[in-house]
Write an enzyme that holds these catalytic residues in place. Sequence first.
Site, PDB file in Angstrom:
ATOM      1  N   LYS A  59       0.768  -1.326  -0.096  1.00  0.00           N
ATOM      2  CA  LYS A  59       0.043  -0.081  -0.086  1.00  0.00           C
ATOM      3  C   LYS A  59       0.721   1.176   0.009  1.00  0.00           C
ATOM      4  CE  LYS A  59      -3.968  -2.251   1.916  1.00  0.00           C
ATOM      5  NZ  LYS A  59      -3.495  -3.946   2.308  1.00  0.00           N
TER       6      LYS A  59
HETATM    7  O1  LIG Z   1      -5.087  -4.484  -0.144  1.00  0.00           O
HETATM    8  C1  LIG Z   1      -5.580  -5.401   0.394  1.00  0.00           C
HETATM    9  O2  LIG Z   1      -5.029  -6.527   0.291  1.00  0.00           O
HETATM   10  C2  LIG Z   1      -6.221  -5.429   1.441  1.00  0.00           C
HETATM   11  C3  LIG Z   1      -7.402  -4.251   1.096  1.00  0.00           C
HETATM   12  C4  LIG Z   1      -8.658  -4.229   1.866  1.00  0.00           C
HETATM   13  O3  LIG Z   1      -9.630  -3.324   1.530  1.00  0.00           O
HETATM   14  N1  LIG Z   1      -8.749  -5.034   2.984  1.00  0.00           N
HETATM   15  C5  LIG Z   1      -7.971  -5.974   3.357  1.00  0.00           C
HETATM   16  O4  LIG Z   1      -8.173  -6.766   4.129  1.00  0.00           O
HETATM   17  N2  LIG Z   1      -6.786  -5.971   2.529  1.00  0.00           N
HETATM   18  C6  LIG Z   1      -5.691  -6.822   3.142  1.00  0.00           C
HETATM   19  O5  LIG Z   1      -5.969  -8.259   2.888  1.00  0.00           O
HETATM   20  C7  LIG Z   1      -5.780  -9.298   3.739  1.00  0.00           C
HETATM   21  C8  LIG Z   1      -6.936  -9.750   4.353  1.00  0.00           C
HETATM   22  O6  LIG Z   1      -6.658 -10.753   5.454  1.00  0.00           O
HETATM   23  P1  LIG Z   1      -7.804 -11.793   6.100  1.00  0.00           P
HETATM   24  O7  LIG Z   1      -9.049 -10.931   6.649  1.00  0.00           O
HETATM   25  O8  LIG Z   1      -6.994 -12.277   6.962  1.00  0.00           O
HETATM   26  O9  LIG Z   1      -8.066 -12.579   5.043  1.00  0.00           O
HETATM   27  C9  LIG Z   1      -4.839  -8.265   4.876  1.00  0.00           C
HETATM   28  O10 LIG Z   1      -3.657  -8.638   4.260  1.00  0.00           O
HETATM   29  C10 LIG Z   1      -5.402  -6.823   4.472  1.00  0.00           C
HETATM   30  O11 LIG Z   1      -4.290  -5.978   4.893  1.00  0.00           O
END
Ligand SMILES: O=C(O)c1cc(=O)[nH]c(=O)n1[C@@H]1O[C@H](COP(=O)(O)O)[C@@H](O)[C@H]1O
Length: 273
Positions: free
Chosen positions: A96
Amino acid sequence: MTTQQLTSEIRKKNSFLCIGLDVDLDKIPKHLLELEDPIFEFNKAIIQATHHLCVAYKPNTAFYEAYGLKGWKALQKTIEYLNDNYPEIFTIADAKRGDIGNTSTMYAKAFFEDLAFDSVTVAPYMGKDSIEPFLAFNNKHTIMLALTSNTGAFDFQTQKIDDKALYKHVLETSKQWENSERLMYVVGATKAEYFTDIRKIVPHSFLLVPGVGAQGGNLQDVCKYGMNDQVGLLINSSRGIIYASNDKDFASEAASKALQLQQEMEAVLLTLS
Ligand SMILES: O=C(O)c1cc(=O)[nH]c(=O)n1[C@@H]1O[C@H](COP(=O)(O)O)[C@@H](O)[C@H]1O
């Protein structure tokens, strides 16, 4: 990697699953902590057990930066391991980033050249000259936040400017940037009802969709409203897969969770063909 190669991998594996490698030393099995590089060993075991079920891996750099030099080394070993053994798999550095132009160029070099990721996530807040340096890299992809999965998304992203939500301005404006065909967008799985509008603006772009699993997003709804005729989706789950067990069976349990998602995806893909 080109988007055509990514799409053909999706067709081959009947999967558009991205596995998030968000490694937390407090959550991984205790026996790994005795090894010299527990983060890398954890990733290696997860990758070996799941690579046939997914088309992308997404290490979130925060989980590596938190451990300083040893974390960064584990990230480097992980991407090298992926590129050496599974070059067909799309890799995402979830960092990011985004800054004034010359700084963005350095971020892009770090992730595209030094670490050789296929893509990096960026934040759009600083605008065109903060993102175009990433887009200048041939055969690399820049994945820009559009509508994120968290509740804070409503603080700014859905606020209206000239009667249009900010995230829509982000999508529309970014399409005018140089090399914008190298852009993909992040849209949270928790915001499935927004996908129809988003697809009107970016019908052909790949969307990285985090938020299934631990954050409660629904895979079926995302597919229903977000899929295009090339699939066009990468659906990410991190904790829901990699922490399925914190015992010696962690890798096989992660594979079971990944298989469940892959089978759901395969069923959806069958309805397309
Ligand atoms: O850019 C991302 O990957 C991201 C964007 C977003 O809107 N929401 C989000 O959860 N993420 C990332 O996606 C992953 C989600 O992880 P879990 O919730 O464990 O499946 C994490 O690494 C977050 O930082």
